[in-house]
Design an enzyme around this catalytic site. Structure first.
Site, PDB file in Angstrom:
ATOM      1  N   GLU A  27    -140.587  57.383  39.430  1.00 45.34           N
ATOM      2  CA  GLU A  27    -140.817  56.881  40.793  1.00 45.34           C
ATOM      3  C   GLU A  27    -141.504  55.523  40.814  1.00 45.34           C
ATOM      4  OE1 GLU A  27    -139.475  58.339  43.528  1.00 45.34           O
ATOM      5  OE2 GLU A  27    -138.562  59.517  41.933  1.00 45.34           O
ATOM      6  N   ARG A  54    -125.901  33.620  28.273  1.00 42.06           N
ATOM      7  CA  ARG A  54    -124.609  32.946  28.364  1.00 42.06           C
ATOM      8  C   ARG A  54    -124.739  31.478  28.760  1.00 42.06           C
ATOM      9  NH1 ARG A  54    -122.534  32.483  33.214  1.00 42.06           N
ATOM     10  NH2 ARG A  54    -120.363  32.694  32.590  1.00 42.06           N
ATOM     11  N   ASP A  73    -118.405  28.476  36.943  1.00 49.11           N
ATOM     12  CA  ASP A  73    -118.769  29.762  37.529  1.00 49.11           C
ATOM     13  C   ASP A  73    -119.225  29.678  38.976  1.00 49.11           C
ATOM     14  OD1 ASP A  73    -118.184  31.346  35.490  1.00 49.11           O
ATOM     15  OD2 ASP A  73    -120.236  31.693  34.823  1.00 49.11           O
ATOM     16  N   PRO A 127    -137.202  47.250  42.318  1.00 48.44           N
ATOM     17  CA  PRO A 127    -136.447  46.954  43.551  1.00 48.44           C
ATOM     18  C   PRO A 127    -137.299  46.269  44.608  1.00 48.44           C
ATOM     19  CG  PRO A 127    -136.845  49.321  43.324  1.00 48.44           C
ATOM     20  CD  PRO A 127    -137.338  48.678  42.071  1.00 48.44           C
TER      21      PRO A 127
HETATM   22  N1  ADE Z   1    -135.239  49.307  39.342  1.00 48.07           N
HETATM   23  C1  ADE Z   1    -134.616  50.118  40.197  1.00 48.07           C
HETATM   24  N2  ADE Z   1    -133.811  49.433  41.031  1.00 48.07           N
HETATM   25  C2  ADE Z   1    -133.940  48.132  40.683  1.00 48.07           C
HETATM   26  C3  ADE Z   1    -133.381  46.919  41.172  1.00 48.07           C
HETATM   27  N3  ADE Z   1    -132.517  46.898  42.184  1.00 48.07           N
HETATM   28  N4  ADE Z   1    -133.724  45.775  40.571  1.00 48.07           N
HETATM   29  C4  ADE Z   1    -134.612  45.768  39.563  1.00 48.07           C
HETATM   30  N5  ADE Z   1    -135.179  46.876  39.068  1.00 48.07           N
HETATM   31  C5  ADE Z   1    -134.852  48.040  39.619  1.00 48.07           C
END
Ligand code: ADE
Length: 251
Positions: free
Chosen positions: A117, A155, A170, A90
């Site tokens: 974590e 795709r 798309d 993230p």
């Molecule tokens: N791992 C946890 N959340 C994530 C996200 N939003 N994008 C990529 N990997 C992740």
């Protein structure tokens, strides 16, 4: 194109090889997938893949060694010398359609799915070439991001989609100049008292294209004004587009 995925949950990836567009493309041999479980690269009887974080705090951290050995096994199994190694995270750069297009033009990648974590930073420093996020939200692991990234690239491979046009139509594609797609309708002509917009029934191709363009512009303006600005900066909005956008704000 070939993907190697490093994950503690290899079964999750059956989905992308079995079903839908990606499944069919896999059967056609357009792409290959191999999943590597870091647990198979552990060096203790308990097959430990994670441990408590130095400095304290909640959760567990994935250990560097099983991940690095899994990546090395994947690398050795591939024919390309230096495949990109993407960590699903993230905190990574946000994945977008442009990245999907670039990925589809290349040899594929090794995708690392973190869990718990986090992942020991030394593994990231030694092995990872890109950290990639699929959006500003936190998932419990990198498996769903890896599936999403593979789907978006596969795709786009020539021959993956039945109707060659559909990728071009798309949302986000260049032919839409980075705008959101217009609404779609199919039979019946009236559903629960709601009729299909008359423009789409006219058979007049130029009018249909204009209606779709304006729907795209209006929808994008309402939901993603940032994309309108990007299209404008890139010189991808015509005078007619600008006039229509101006008329939206007046009403
Ligand atoms: N791992 C946890 N959340 C994530 C996200 N939003 N994008 C990529 N990997 C992740």
């Amino acid at each position: 194109m070939r993907f190697d995925v490093v994950s503690l949950f290899p079964d999750i990836f059956e989905a992308v090889c079995k079903y839908g567009v990606t499944g069919r493309a896999h059967t056609q041999g357009l792409w290959q997938l191999k999943v590597w479980n870091p647990r198979d690269f552990t060096q203790d009887v308990h097959r430990t893949v994670d441990d408590r974080p130095y400095g304290g705090g909640p959760g567990m951290v994935m250990m560097a060694q099983p991940l690095e050995d899994a990546v090395n096994a994947a690398r050795a199994d591939r024919t390309d010398e230096t495949p990109p190694v993407w960590l699903m995270s993230p905190t990574g750069r946000c994945f977008d359609q442009k990245m999907a297009q670039e990925l589809a033009l290349g040899p594929g990648a090794i995708l690392i799915c973190g869990r718990y974590e986090g992942v020991d930073q030394r593994f990231i420093d030694r092995c990872v070439t890109h950290e990639v996020s699929i959006g500003d939200f936190v998932l419990s692991g990198g498996e769903i991001p890896a599936l999403a990234i593979m789907d978006s690239a596969v795709r786009l491979l020539p021959g993956a989609l039945n109707d060659k046009e559909s990728a071009l139509q798309d949302s986000f594609h260049d032919t839409l100049t980075g705008l959101l797609d217009s609404p779609h309708f199919t039979r019946p002509e009236v559903y629960q008292g709601q009729a299909v917009p008359s423009e789409l029934l006219s058979g007049h191709h130029a009018n249909i294209a204009l209606w779709r363009r304006r729907q795209s512009l209006a929808l994008t303006m309402a939901r993603r004004p940032d994309l309108i600005e990007s299209a404008r900066q890139a010189g991808r909005l015509s005078k007619s587009d600008e006039a229509f956008l101006a008329s939206l704000t007046k009403n």
